[in-house]
Design an enzyme around this catalytic site. Sequence first.
Site, PDB file in Angstrom:
ATOM      1  N   ASN A  45       4.740 -23.788 -26.940  1.00 21.80           N
ATOM      2  CA  ASN A  45       6.174 -23.522 -26.915  1.00 21.80           C
ATOM      3  C   ASN A  45       6.772 -23.307 -28.306  1.00 21.80           C
ATOM      4  O   ASN A  45       7.741 -22.565 -28.456  1.00 21.80           O
ATOM      5  CB  ASN A  45       6.856 -24.713 -26.222  1.00 21.80           C
ATOM      6  CG  ASN A  45       8.337 -24.779 -26.489  1.00 21.80           C
ATOM      7  OD1 ASN A  45       9.147 -24.166 -25.812  1.00 21.80           O
ATOM      8  ND2 ASN A  45       8.726 -25.557 -27.506  1.00 21.80           N
TER       9      ASN A  45
ATOM     10  N   LYS B  85       4.970 -12.085 -31.636  1.00 23.35           N
ATOM     11  CA  LYS B  85       5.205 -12.262 -30.203  1.00 23.35           C
ATOM     12  C   LYS B  85       4.323 -11.330 -29.376  1.00 23.35           C
ATOM     13  O   LYS B  85       3.908 -11.675 -28.265  1.00 23.35           O
ATOM     14  CB  LYS B  85       6.676 -12.045 -29.882  1.00 23.35           C
ATOM     15  CG  LYS B  85       7.617 -13.097 -30.468  1.00 23.35           C
ATOM     16  CD  LYS B  85       7.475 -14.442 -29.788  1.00 23.35           C
ATOM     17  CE  LYS B  85       6.678 -15.476 -30.530  1.00 23.35           C
ATOM     18  NZ  LYS B  85       6.613 -16.779 -29.828  1.00 23.35           N
TER      19      LYS B  85
ATOM     20  N   ASP C 148       1.719 -29.727 -37.697  1.00 24.40           N
ATOM     21  CA  ASP C 148       2.427 -28.634 -38.358  1.00 24.40           C
ATOM     22  C   ASP C 148       1.674 -27.342 -38.054  1.00 24.40           C
ATOM     23  O   ASP C 148       0.561 -27.128 -38.543  1.00 24.40           O
ATOM     24  CB  ASP C 148       2.483 -28.896 -39.858  1.00 24.40           C
ATOM     25  CG  ASP C 148       3.204 -27.795 -40.628  1.00 24.40           C
ATOM     26  OD1 ASP C 148       3.595 -26.773 -40.021  1.00 24.40           O
ATOM     27  OD2 ASP C 148       3.383 -27.949 -41.851  1.00 24.40           O
TER      28      ASP C 148
ATOM     29  N   TYR D 297       8.405 -10.759 -36.624  1.00 25.18           N
ATOM     30  CA  TYR D 297       8.563 -11.590 -35.425  1.00 25.18           C
ATOM     31  C   TYR D 297       7.968 -10.879 -34.213  1.00 25.18           C
ATOM     32  O   TYR D 297       7.192 -11.471 -33.440  1.00 25.18           O
ATOM     33  CB  TYR D 297      10.047 -11.884 -35.198  1.00 25.18           C
ATOM     34  CG  TYR D 297      10.343 -12.646 -33.928  1.00 25.18           C
ATOM     35  CD1 TYR D 297       9.938 -13.973 -33.770  1.00 25.18           C
ATOM     36  CD2 TYR D 297      11.046 -12.047 -32.880  1.00 25.18           C
ATOM     37  CE1 TYR D 297      10.217 -14.677 -32.602  1.00 25.18           C
ATOM     38  CE2 TYR D 297      11.331 -12.747 -31.716  1.00 25.18           C
ATOM     39  CZ  TYR D 297      10.911 -14.049 -31.578  1.00 25.18           C
ATOM     40  OH  TYR D 297      11.183 -14.753 -30.426  1.00 25.18           O
TER      41      TYR D 297
END
Length: 301
Positions: A103, A188, A76, A184
């Site tokens: 990924n 990233k 996790d 987000y």
Amino acid sequence: MPIDYNPEKDIPDLTGKSIFITGGTGGLGAASAIHLAKHNPSHIYLSGRNATSAEKVIEEIHQVAPNLAVTFIKCDLSSLASIKEAAENFARKHQTLDILMCNAGIMARAPDLTVDGYEVQFGTNHLGHALLIKKLLPLLEASRNPRLVILTSQGWGLHPHGGIVFDKLNTTHDMTFGGPWQRYGQSKLANLLYARELAKRFPAITSVSVHPGVVSTGLVDGLSLKNKMIVYGIAWWLLIKPHEGAFNQTWAATVDKAKIRNGGYYEPVGKLEDGKLDETAKDEALAERLWDWTEKALQGF
């Protein structure tokens, strides 16, 4: 220009190669595993939270590579303890690792925290992978031609002012406007910066960040209706299936070392796009600060 890529013929022979894919139980991770399985690796490890999903993917892999060793590793990424246990169990059984594909990820989530008290997108997308990488670095360094592929996104450009708001990473980092997407973008951006910093600090390992394209996966399916409308409204005509979305990361994981720039940011397929980065994404001091913050956060693990 992007290259004309066909994984069936362009992925080289992977005899003797061991491969570890996070988020390998579905979406891009599963698609990547299936592409790679056709080229004779020695072992593929799929990490994730759902053993049932993993079993389905392993069945699909064995349809194209019946004799390939495929192992599910429960992990996790929002729990540092879970990552530590998974990585240390793996390292006790293996001396080398050839390809690590980071990924897995989450996107545009409502304000929340990981179990360790970090903003959930940053904690999962960056910090969780950073701990896994840290634990598996000795195995990568022991390999002949190690490759580390970290999935970022064009969404890095949605980062807040300054790039990473370090003093908010131990909070839900709630914002009035565009919060889920800014958080987000921040995570990233961290993926992109961290890959470049890894390349600088561990030059024997080829480390790159890749954007897969706009892919129709569980990331989109799991969004709120409002955020789904944003994605489809902005990019519905660009949406591709996971089979094709996995092209860029499988290219990056297997292309000849001479044809890929260590630390580079790549868009589909095989297109070096460092020139698209803004000043924040190019900021070496920010990358170093992220490294130092990450090392401190991972002390004790």
